[in-house]
Design a protein around this motif. Structure first.
Motif, PDB file in Angstrom:
ATOM      1  N   ASN A 134       4.984   3.655  -3.095  1.00 34.46           N
ATOM      2  CA  ASN A 134       4.171   4.425  -2.143  1.00 34.46           C
ATOM      3  C   ASN A 134       3.339   5.463  -2.894  1.00 34.46           C
ATOM      4  OD1 ASN A 134       3.196   5.232   0.339  1.00 34.46           O
ATOM      5  ND2 ASN A 134       5.033   6.343   0.950  1.00 34.46           N
ATOM      6  N   PHE A 135       2.774   5.019  -4.011  1.00 31.39           N
ATOM      7  CA  PHE A 135       1.995   5.884  -4.894  1.00 31.39           C
ATOM      8  C   PHE A 135       0.509   5.604  -4.660  1.00 31.39           C
ATOM      9  CE2 PHE A 135       0.220   7.139  -9.058  1.00 31.39           C
ATOM     10  CZ  PHE A 135       0.783   8.406  -9.187  1.00 31.39           C
ATOM     11  N   HIS A 136      -0.323   6.627  -4.837  1.00 33.11           N
ATOM     12  CA  HIS A 136      -1.724   6.499  -4.429  1.00 33.11           C
ATOM     13  C   HIS A 136      -2.705   7.033  -5.472  1.00 33.11           C
ATOM     14  CE1 HIS A 136       0.559   6.222  -0.699  1.00 33.11           C
ATOM     15  NE2 HIS A 136      -0.468   5.573  -0.194  1.00 33.11           N
ATOM     16  N   THR A 137      -3.906   6.453  -5.423  1.00 34.57           N
ATOM     17  CA  THR A 137      -5.043   6.890  -6.230  1.00 34.57           C
ATOM     18  C   THR A 137      -6.139   7.362  -5.278  1.00 34.57           C
ATOM     19  OG1 THR A 137      -5.893   4.625  -6.263  1.00 34.57           O
ATOM     20  CG2 THR A 137      -4.490   5.305  -8.120  1.00 34.57           C
TER      21      THR A 137
ATOM     22  N   VAL B 280       3.269   4.281 -15.993  1.00 38.36           N
ATOM     23  CA  VAL B 280       2.218   3.264 -15.916  1.00 38.36           C
ATOM     24  C   VAL B 280       1.668   3.248 -14.497  1.00 38.36           C
ATOM     25  CG1 VAL B 280       1.580   0.864 -16.303  1.00 38.36           C
ATOM     26  CG2 VAL B 280       3.471   1.873 -17.608  1.00 38.36           C
ATOM     27  N   VAL B 281       0.411   3.620 -14.349  1.00 37.85           N
ATOM     28  CA  VAL B 281      -0.274   3.510 -13.055  1.00 37.85           C
ATOM     29  C   VAL B 281      -1.063   2.198 -13.098  1.00 37.85           C
ATOM     30  CG1 VAL B 281      -1.852   4.585 -11.416  1.00 37.85           C
ATOM     31  CG2 VAL B 281      -0.432   6.016 -12.912  1.00 37.85           C
ATOM     32  N   ILE B 282      -0.648   1.251 -12.280  1.00 35.14           N
ATOM     33  CA  ILE B 282      -1.229  -0.093 -12.347  1.00 35.14           C
ATOM     34  C   ILE B 282      -2.473  -0.136 -11.466  1.00 35.14           C
ATOM     35  CG2 ILE B 282      -0.798  -2.565 -12.126  1.00 35.14           C
ATOM     36  CD1 ILE B 282       2.149  -2.028 -12.435  1.00 35.14           C
ATOM     37  N   GLY B 283      -3.556   0.389 -12.018  1.00 36.96           N
ATOM     38  CA  GLY B 283      -4.836   0.417 -11.330  1.00 36.96           C
ATOM     39  C   GLY B 283      -5.258   1.822 -10.965  1.00 36.96           C
ATOM     40  N   ASP B 284      -6.530   2.145 -11.232  1.00 42.11           N
ATOM     41  CA  ASP B 284      -7.084   3.433 -10.823  1.00 42.11           C
ATOM     42  C   ASP B 284      -7.623   3.387  -9.403  1.00 42.11           C
ATOM     43  OD1 ASP B 284      -9.143   1.720 -11.483  1.00 42.11           O
ATOM     44  OD2 ASP B 284     -10.274   3.169 -12.673  1.00 42.11           O
ATOM     45  N   ASN B 285      -7.506   2.212  -8.795  1.00 40.47           N
ATOM     46  CA  ASN B 285      -7.917   1.985  -7.416  1.00 40.47           C
ATOM     47  C   ASN B 285      -7.469   0.577  -7.057  1.00 40.47           C
ATOM     48  OD1 ASN B 285     -10.939   2.242  -9.092  1.00 40.47           O
ATOM     49  ND2 ASN B 285     -10.158   0.213  -8.575  1.00 40.47           N
ATOM     50  N   GLY B 286      -7.753   0.154  -5.838  1.00 43.57           N
ATOM     51  CA  GLY B 286      -7.426  -1.211  -5.462  1.00 43.57           C
ATOM     52  C   GLY B 286      -8.299  -2.217  -6.185  1.00 43.57           C
TER      53      GLY B 286
ATOM     54  N   SER C 243      -8.472   3.292   3.286  1.00 45.55           N
ATOM     55  CA  SER C 243      -7.513   2.195   3.397  1.00 45.55           C
ATOM     56  C   SER C 243      -6.515   2.185   2.247  1.00 45.55           C
ATOM     57  CB  SER C 243      -8.270   0.861   3.427  1.00 45.55           C
ATOM     58  OG  SER C 243      -7.397  -0.223   3.289  1.00 45.55           O
ATOM     59  N   GLU C 244      -5.288   1.723   2.561  1.00 43.42           N
ATOM     60  CA  GLU C 244      -4.278   1.562   1.516  1.00 43.42           C
ATOM     61  C   GLU C 244      -4.725   0.537   0.476  1.00 43.42           C
ATOM     62  OE1 GLU C 244      -0.816   3.410   1.681  1.00 43.42           O
ATOM     63  OE2 GLU C 244      -2.586   4.445   2.486  1.00 43.42           O
ATOM     64  N   GLY C 245      -5.548  -0.421   0.858  1.00 44.30           N
ATOM     65  CA  GLY C 245      -6.064  -1.390  -0.105  1.00 44.30           C
ATOM     66  C   GLY C 245      -6.949  -0.760  -1.159  1.00 44.30           C
ATOM     67  N   GLY C 246      -7.559   0.372  -0.833  1.00 47.47           N
ATOM     68  CA  GLY C 246      -8.358   1.090  -1.817  1.00 47.47           C
ATOM     69  C   GLY C 246      -7.566   2.078  -2.628  1.00 47.47           C
ATOM     70  N   THR C 247      -6.457   2.600  -2.028  1.00 46.27           N
ATOM     71  CA  THR C 247      -5.808   3.765  -2.624  1.00 46.27           C
ATOM     72  C   THR C 247      -4.353   3.585  -3.040  1.00 46.27           C
ATOM     73  OG1 THR C 247      -5.094   4.601  -0.456  1.00 46.27           O
ATOM     74  CG2 THR C 247      -7.276   5.300  -1.250  1.00 46.27           C
ATOM     75  N   ARG C 248      -3.674   2.505  -2.604  1.00 47.90           N
ATOM     76  CA  ARG C 248      -2.259   2.394  -2.984  1.00 47.90           C
ATOM     77  C   ARG C 248      -2.134   1.533  -4.232  1.00 47.90           C
ATOM     78  NH1 ARG C 248       3.259   1.736   0.558  1.00 47.90           N
ATOM     79  NH2 ARG C 248       1.964   2.744   2.151  1.00 47.90           N
ATOM     80  N   ASN C 249      -1.598   2.128  -5.274  1.00 44.72           N
ATOM     81  CA  ASN C 249      -1.401   1.440  -6.547  1.00 44.72           C
ATOM     82  C   ASN C 249       0.030   1.634  -7.031  1.00 44.72           C
ATOM     83  OD1 ASN C 249      -4.578   2.130  -6.732  1.00 44.72           O
ATOM     84  ND2 ASN C 249      -4.114   0.337  -7.961  1.00 44.72           N
ATOM     85  N   PRO C 250       0.595   0.637  -7.712  1.00 43.49           N
ATOM     86  CA  PRO C 250       1.969   0.761  -8.209  1.00 43.49           C
ATOM     87  C   PRO C 250       2.098   1.785  -9.329  1.00 43.49           C
ATOM     88  CG  PRO C 250       1.256  -1.549  -8.099  1.00 43.49           C
ATOM     89  CD  PRO C 250       0.038  -0.710  -7.935  1.00 43.49           C
ATOM     90  N   LEU C 251       3.270   2.406  -9.374  1.00 41.08           N
ATOM     91  CA  LEU C 251       3.635   3.301 -10.475  1.00 41.08           C
ATOM     92  C   LEU C 251       4.972   2.852 -11.041  1.00 41.08           C
ATOM     93  CD1 LEU C 251       3.453   5.983 -12.168  1.00 41.08           C
ATOM     94  CD2 LEU C 251       4.696   7.073 -10.270  1.00 41.08           C
TER      95      LEU C 251
END
Length: 764
Positions: A84-87, A340-346, A410-418
């Motif tokens: 539940n981590f976000h960018t 590790v943040v897997i993506g700076d965005n969706g 949207s979560e598709g734009g902002t939720r990324n794995p940590l």
């Protein structure tokens, strides 16, 4: 970059340790005051932050995706996965927020450095009173290193002479090796070492390899100090380029298409416990065609795009694995905090509906031109394609969420794995955490885990408070309630507000009134994929959250809202933008495209003073490269002007052989919005050639991935008549660029701004 052996590095470190006391003694005798060094506690942990680029939540196998990332899986198996981590939904804002622990508007990065305007939330200048993690850790006695993508330097500061205030080395990193802006060619990267543009020829080596080599070299040079490493590869941002064996590994694996991929990943995520069992998968976006409806040619092309992307991500994972293997071999892994943040965005929507082999050139073919792309299918992944997959794969790799990069609502734009790993400090190996988090939380989390303090002052500047909330509490308590309870989002007018499990958001259409935007409301605590809009059923909650967005927006410099920032790309914000006449010498070195003199959208006369011999040849001036650029060169006794946008290419040559001896060669570029640009070639004031080149929407090409060079074409060639760098073999003395248009000339005074905005947004 040459390989440096471990022995030589250790010897250099030992030598430094031996010489340091003598150097200090000599300095003391000379009366030179030595700066006090901050001290870290015994056994202080090393820190590595890894930030991947443009990776959707459902891409990597570690979060249920079908792309193999075994090294990230291993890292998560002995650490924690945060679901539940976000960018922030896009590149520079995420990077600014991550590195400072403050919201992106708080540090001036409402969008990109290239879109800066004179407003506190959008000026692209991280203030000195909001220090980066590198400045804070350096103040605590750490060595600080960064490799890879930066994308936080204002365009006008990116010249060879700086100023370097907002370069990595101006923001606390003692050593930096990487690229300054949003993307670069993976086979021919535009690299900087510290503040010096590099001329290195990678000789077929991939950027991932170069970055990992340099990261290991930095760590290997350590001398009894803890270190902080910021590892930010260009992967997996376009261009998607990787050695053939990596993409070949996936041949046939995705033939079932993006709808099947999405369903498989959704099932995997439930099985892994990454999403609640009652989560609903949103319907396919109306802008994405059903895979079954595609033609055989479309399926073959689109599958190849994704095989290449998957190979690119897997190869990136392998390079991360190489870095981790080095840490283990050197005995440093157990006491290294790795995030590790897997993506700076969706996942990125910028490949358009059809994908692209030519980067920005794809916008010239709004219907995809599948036949042309199929001709280039075997170039995908190589240096001869600037590839990006089509929209359907962005939706697939964002599973289980809807929308994509840029969509801050949207979560598709902002939720990324940590992934958070620290063998010495994390007991719940392989645990999952569901607490709400945001990139601004990683800095306070790191400080708390390492028992470090953010200093009250840095370099004499009083520091503002960190705005993130430490996640350290969640490391030991999987069921602890979330402490980060409120978070706003905003990108280019699209915005959202999260509070205590509820979320309101609106997808803004640029050019429309903000007060007419339609807001949606979701209880994301029970509906994480935003499938049940509760705005009509719960108007009071929606009103409450909209008011909260307004108060948070005022607090963090979000207002006034801006939905026209992409237009700023059309402005000349280079280091030379106020000069009617630009004078350059060959020693100026490589200049980043956005900082270089503009040679693609307005009138100019470019004159080169040089000596011409009987066998003189080579590039005099080059701007950009294979996927967008122009080049002026000598070959076979003639002067040439070449231009390409990645799809259309033009070549104009002198009609007569050039005269030998000291000479002035001039290219005049006179654009017209409707009929291209007139190109006239001169030697010593006499016209020797003339022709026309394409100009669409007011620009001839857009040189973003590559830069400006005098006396060579350093990265990829603009013209296939030569191979880079094709350096001029004679004496080149001086270059003058005169922008003063003659009276009555047909000069483009305005451009089709809407199309330019589209061009640039595709590139981000």
């Amino acid at each position: 970059m040459e390989h440096v052996t471990q022995r030589s590095l250790l010897t250099a470190g030992a030598l430094s340790a031996v010489l340091a006391p003598a150097v200090d003694a000599m300095a003391a005798q000379a009366g030179t005051a030595q700066p006090a060094q901050a001290k870290t506690g015994q056994g202080a942990p090393n820190v590595i932050w890894i930030l991947l680029d443009d990776v959707g939540f459902g891409a990597s196998s570690v979060f249920g995706g079908l792309v193999e990332t075994p090294n990230l899986e291993a890292l998560a198996a002995q650490g924690l996965r945060y679901t539940n981590f976000h960018t922030t939904a896009i590149s520079s804002p995420t990077r600014a927020a991550l590195l400072t622990g403050r919201n992106h508007h708080s540090v001036g990065l409402g969008l990109f450095p290239e879109t800066a305007v004179d407003l506190p939330g959008y000026n692209a200048q991280i203030p000195a009173n909001k220090a980066t993690v590198a400045e804070i850790l350096k103040n605590n006695g750490y060595s600080t290193y960064a490799v890879g993508k930066w994308h936080l330097t204002p365009a006008w500061e990116a010249s060879p002479t700086g100023p370097y205030t907002h370069w990595p080395t101006g923001k606390g990193f003692e050593q930096y090796y990487g690229f300054l802006f949003g993307e670069t060619d993976q086979w021919h990267p535009q690299l900087v070492d510290g503040t010096r543009a590099l001329d290195d020829d990678p000789k077929g080596r991939h950027l991932n390899e170069l970055l990992t080599d340099r990261a290991i070299q930095y760590i290997d040079q350590q001398n009894k100090k803890p270190f902080f490493l910021y590892y930010a590869p260009g992967a997996t941002h376009a261009p998607h380029q990787v050695a053939k064996e990596w993409s070949a590994h996936y041949k046939g694996r995705f033939d079932a298409g993006w709808d099947s991929y999405r369903e498989q990943v959704f099932a995997n995520q439930k099985k892994l416990g990454l999403i609640p069992q009652n989560t609903a998968l949103p319907p396919r976006n109306p802008n994405v065609k059903a895979w079954a409806s595609l033609s055989a040619d479309e399926k073959r092309l689109y599958t190849r795009y994704f095989e290449t992307y998957a190979g690119f991500l897997s190869y990136t994972d392998a390079e991360i694995g190489r870095l981790i293997a080095y840490l283990k071999q050197s005995g440093q892994f157990d006491n290294t905090i790795i995030a590790v943040v897997i993506g700076d965005n969706g996942a990125s929507k910028e490949g358009s509906e059809f994908g692209s082999t030519v980067g920005l050139g794809a916008v010239l073919y709004p219907n995809g031109d599948i036949a042309r792309q199929l001709k280039d299918i075997d170039k995908i992944g190589t240096e001869y394609a600037s590839a990006n997959y089509p929209l359907g794969w962005a939706q697939a790799t964002n599973a289980p969420f809807k929308q994509w990069k840029q969509d801050a609502n949207s979560e598709g734009g902002t939720r990324n794995p940590l992934i958070l790993s620290w063998p010495k400090g994390i007991q719940d190996k392989g645990g999952t955490r569901t607490q709400y988090g945001h990139v601004i939380d990683l800095l306070p989390t790191t400080l708390e885990l390492a028992h470090l303090q953010a200093p009250a002052q840095i370099d004499g500047v009083k520091q503002d408070s960190i705005e993130g909330t430490s996640l350290a509490y969640s490391v030991t308590d999987a069921k602890a309630p979330s402490r980060h309870t409120t978070q706003y989002y905003e990108i280019n007018g699209t915005r959202a507000i999260y509070h205590d499990g509820w979320k309101a958001g609106t997808l803004h259409k640029p050019g429309t009134a903000f007060d007419k935007d339609v807001w949606e409301l979701y209880n994301v605590a029970v509906d994480p994929t935003e499938t049940n809009d509760l705005a009509a059923k719960n108007p009071d909650k929606l009103k409450e959250l909209k008011a909260l967005f307004d108060s948070e927006g005022k607090k963090y410099n979000v207002f006034p809202l801006k939905d026209n920032l992409y237009q700023q790309f059309a402005l000349d914000r280079s280091a030379y933008k106020d000069q009617e006449v630009v004078e350059l010498n060959p020693g100026v070195g490589h200049i980043a495209g956005v900082a270089a003199p503009r040679l693609y959208s307005k009138y100019y006369r470019l004159t080169v003073d040089l000596d011409i011999g009987a066998n003189s040849e080579g590039v005099l001036v080059a701007n950009g490269g294979r996927f967008g650029g122009s080049s002026i060169f000598l070959q076979g006794g003639k002067l040439y002007y070449a231009q390409t946008n990645g799809v259309e290419s033009a070549l104009i040559s002198s009609d007569v052989p050039l005269k030998s001896g000291k000479s002035k060669l001039t290219v005049e570029f006179s654009p017209n919005l409707w009929s291209g640009a007139d190109i006239t070639l001169y030697q010593d004031g006499n016209r020797i050639g003339k022709g026309k080149v394409p100009v669409r929407y007011g620009i001839a090409y857009f040189p973003y991935d590559e830069g400006f060079d005098i006396g060579r074409d350093q990265q990829t060639p603009v013209s296939e008549l030569y191979k880079s760098p094709y350096a001029y073999n004679g004496k080149l003395e001086h270059v003058t660029i005169d922008y003063k248009a003659p009276l009555g000339s047909r000069v483009v005074g305005s451009v089709n701004q809407k199309v330019i905005n589209t061009l640039i947004s595709l590139k981000k």
